[in-house]
Design a protein around this motif. Structure first.
Motif, mmCIF file in Angstrom:
data_model
loop_
_atom_site.group_PDB
_atom_site.id
_atom_site.type_symbol
_atom_site.label_atom_id
_atom_site.label_comp_id
_atom_site.label_asym_id
_atom_site.label_seq_id
_atom_site.Cartn_x
_atom_site.Cartn_y
_atom_site.Cartn_z
ATOM 1 N N ALA A 109 0.828 -1.205 0.000
ATOM 2 C CA ALA A 109 0.000 0.000 0.000
ATOM 3 C C ALA A 109 0.865 1.259 0.000
ATOM 4 N N LEU A 110 1.878 1.293 0.849
ATOM 5 C CA LEU A 110 2.755 2.461 0.908
ATOM 6 C C LEU A 110 3.487 2.665 -0.411
ATOM 7 N N ALA A 111 3.962 1.566 -0.996
ATOM 8 C CA ALA A 111 4.694 1.668 -2.262
ATOM 9 C C ALA A 111 3.774 2.088 -3.401
ATOM 10 N N ASN A 112 2.559 1.569 -3.389
ATOM 11 C CA ASN A 112 1.620 1.886 -4.465
ATOM 12 C C ASN A 112 1.240 3.364 -4.463
ATOM 13 N N LEU A 113 1.274 3.984 -3.280
ATOM 14 C CA LEU A 113 0.937 5.407 -3.167
ATOM 15 C C LEU A 113 2.181 6.281 -3.018
ATOM 16 N N ALA A 114 3.352 5.659 -3.206
ATOM 17 C CA ALA A 114 4.633 6.392 -3.137
ATOM 18 C C ALA A 114 4.785 7.135 -1.813
ATOM 19 N N VAL A 115 4.615 6.400 -0.727
ATOM 20 C CA VAL A 115 4.787 6.962 0.611
ATOM 21 C C VAL A 115 5.968 6.250 1.270
ATOM 22 N N PRO A 116 7.177 6.787 1.132
ATOM 23 C CA PRO A 116 8.345 6.117 1.707
ATOM 24 C C PRO A 116 8.393 6.287 3.226
ATOM 25 N N HIS A 117 8.443 5.182 3.913
ATOM 26 C CA HIS A 117 8.569 5.216 5.371
ATOM 27 C C HIS A 117 9.631 4.175 5.715
ATOM 28 N N MET A 118 10.880 4.601 5.726
ATOM 29 C CA MET A 118 11.997 3.683 5.860
ATOM 30 C C MET A 118 12.002 2.888 7.171
ATOM 31 N N PRO A 119 11.637 3.486 8.311
ATOM 32 C CA PRO A 119 11.602 2.683 9.544
ATOM 33 C C PRO A 119 10.647 1.489 9.436
ATOM 34 N N LEU A 120 9.478 1.705 8.794
ATOM 35 C CA LEU A 120 8.521 0.611 8.649
ATOM 36 C C LEU A 120 9.054 -0.434 7.671
ATOM 37 N N LEU A 121 9.618 0.006 6.561
ATOM 38 C CA LEU A 121 10.162 -0.945 5.593
ATOM 39 C C LEU A 121 11.287 -1.773 6.212
ATOM 40 N N ALA A 122 12.112 -1.129 7.025
ATOM 41 C CA ALA A 122 13.193 -1.849 7.695
ATOM 42 C C ALA A 122 12.620 -2.905 8.640
ATOM 43 N N ALA A 123 11.581 -2.533 9.369
ATOM 44 C CA ALA A 123 10.957 -3.471 10.305
ATOM 45 C C ALA A 123 10.286 -4.627 9.571
ATOM 46 N N ILE A 124 9.585 -4.318 8.473
ATOM 47 C CA ILE A 124 8.916 -5.357 7.694
ATOM 48 C C ILE A 124 9.947 -6.297 7.067
ATOM 49 N N SER A 125 11.044 -5.743 6.558
ATOM 50 C CA SER A 125 12.094 -6.560 5.944
ATOM 51 C C SER A 125 12.725 -7.496 6.967
ATOM 52 N N ALA A 126 13.019 -6.957 8.148
ATOM 53 C CA ALA A 126 13.625 -7.775 9.205
ATOM 54 C C ALA A 126 12.689 -8.901 9.627
ATOM 55 N N ALA A 127 11.402 -8.576 9.744
ATOM 56 C CA ALA A 127 10.420 -9.603 10.131
ATOM 57 C C ALA A 127 10.272 -10.653 9.041
ATOM 58 N N ALA A 128 10.289 -10.222 7.781
ATOM 59 C CA ALA A 128 10.136 -11.155 6.667
ATOM 60 C C ALA A 128 11.277 -12.166 6.627
ATOM 61 N N MET A 129 12.485 -11.718 6.959
ATOM 62 C CA MET A 129 13.643 -12.611 6.943
ATOM 63 C C MET A 129 13.478 -13.768 7.924
ATOM 64 N N THR A 130 12.780 -13.522 9.025
ATOM 65 C CA THR A 130 12.614 -14.560 10.046
ATOM 66 C C THR A 130 11.360 -15.403 9.824
ATOM 67 N N ARG A 131 10.490 -14.966 8.896
ATOM 68 C CA ARG A 131 9.228 -15.689 8.681
ATOM 69 C C ARG A 131 9.012 -15.997 7.209
ATOM 70 N N ILE A 132 10.097 -16.174 6.483
ATOM 71 C CA ILE A 132 10.013 -16.310 5.035
ATOM 72 C C ILE A 132 9.126 -17.477 4.611
ATOM 73 N N ASP A 133 9.138 -18.568 5.391
ATOM 74 C CA ASP A 133 8.348 -19.750 5.043
ATOM 75 C C ASP A 133 6.855 -19.534 5.259
ATOM 76 N N GLU A 134 6.503 -18.487 5.989
ATOM 77 C CA GLU A 134 5.086 -18.212 6.254
ATOM 78 C C GLU A 134 4.480 -17.285 5.197
ATOM 79 N N LEU A 135 5.317 -16.715 4.361
ATOM 80 C CA LEU A 135 4.837 -15.776 3.349
ATOM 81 C C LEU A 135 4.383 -16.511 2.096
ATOM 82 N N SER A 136 3.212 -16.147 1.595
ATOM 83 C CA SER A 136 2.730 -16.714 0.333
ATOM 84 C C SER A 136 3.543 -16.132 -0.812
#
Length: 347
Positions: free
Chosen positions: A153-180
């Motif tokens: 949603a943020l990317a689609n509306l061009a709203v850069p929020h680096m702290p959130l992206l960093a947090a989402i990226s870090a979380a994704a690395m630890t839960r990669i098998d849970e992501l579709s």
């Protein structure tokens, strides 16, 4: 309540739903906030788009929006986005109301609200930044899908929020098998779209996608677009040539081809054409395009050999291609065809 019950059971009776739609449109002015939210959510879940009913729901909701629960508010905007029904007055009023009750929204409601505004291309910068800031501190409450949808949603509306992206990226690395696959592709796309660099995450996502047995072409196209923006195109080629990418369409492969063209990577272009040529219907076209690219580079011999490399039959190629080869070689098309057929005979 009847249509909500059918929705919960994932049962669609078209004649009955049509009758309920007509009745609901006439009575919607009497509905309470929960009734309006449930009706909108139910029809969206059943993918039944009735414009008169949606218009009536929107007009009624605006008058009593202050009485909506946070969940009802989120479900309503989600429903309108799901059904691609843009109602500016409702969305404007909803944005204001969401801002007032933001701290009461659950993780899924935050994600769904941001997703709804992005899907309908409504860019309320202040609201989206507040949602993003709040989500950083509550990210452990988000499911992988909620996080991916919020990033998209943020990317689609061009709203850069680096702290959130960093947090989402870090979380994704630890839960990669849970992501579709869709969540994987959406997360990677959002990072690249917002110029957030996380090469390790992109590498893990590309490997995870390449290990899939099959990917939806839309997901594959999003992933290939993302990987084609990287300096190293090896992960993009790995995905395109994997089992997961075997059903790739010319549309989903086009970002990789464009990246090779922009960087002057002729061998990369030929590699994409070879991948596309696995589709019998595209094979003649790929042969022609690849050969003409070689001719543009003055590599006439390789253009002729390409017909053999692809195990193509010169007889199926358009006259334009054989004439171009003959012209570039300083001969006529008949001699070129004869040379190709002779080489095929040698094999």
């Amino acid at each position: 309540n009847i249509v909500w019950s059918f929705t919960s059971l994932r049962y669609l009776d078209i004649p009955l739903v049509s009758a309920i739609t007509s009745r609901s449109t006439a009575m919607v002015g009497e509905y309470k906030p929960q009734d309006l939210a449930n009706t909108a959510w139910s029809f969206a879940t059943l993918v039944v788009r009735d414009e008169p009913l949606l218009e009536a729901i929107a007009n009624s909701a605006i008058r009593i929006l202050v009485e909506f629960t946070p969940q009802g508010l989120s479900n309503t905007v989600w429903a309108f986005a799901t059904l691609s029904f843009l109602h500016d007055p409702l969305l404007s009023a909803s944005a204001s109301r969401v801002g007032e009750v933001l701290l009461q929204l659950k993780a899924q409601e935050l994600s769904n609200t941001a997703w709804a505004f992005a899907t309908l291309a409504v860019r309320d910068l202040r609201l989206l930044e507040r949602i993003a800031t709040l989500s950083v501190s509550r990210l452990e409450e988000f499911t992988p899908r909620n996080s991916a949808n919020l990033a998209w949603a943020l990317a689609n509306l061009a709203v850069p929020h680096m702290p959130l992206l960093a947090a989402i990226s870090a979380a994704a690395m630890t839960r990669i098998d849970e992501l579709s696959p869709l969540s994987l592709a959406s997360t990677a796309w959002a990072c690249v779209q917002l110029e957030y660099s996380d090469t390790p995450l992109l590498d893990v996502i590309s490997q995870s996608l390449a290990s899939q047995k099959m990917l939806d072409d839309g997901v594959l196209g999003m992933a290939l677009w993302t990987l084609s923006k990287q300096e190293d195109l090896a992960p993009a080629f790995e995905l395109a040539e994997s089992a997961a990418g075997r059903a790739a369409s010319s549309l989903s492969l086009s970002p990789l081809l464009a990246a090779c063209e922009e960087r002057g990577l002729l061998l990369g272009e030929l590699r994409v054409f070879r991948r596309l040529a696995t589709d019998p219907s595209l094979k003649p076209l790929c042969l022609r395009a690849a050969s003409l690219r070689l001719l543009e580079m003055g590599q006439t011999g390789q253009a002729q050999d390409l017909l053999l490399d692809f195990e193509g039959d010169a007889d199926v190629l358009p006259d334009l291609m054989t004439q171009a080869i003959g012209c570039q070689a300083g001969t006529n098309s008949e001699k070129t065809l004869a040379a190709v057929r002779s080489k095929k005979g040698e094999k």
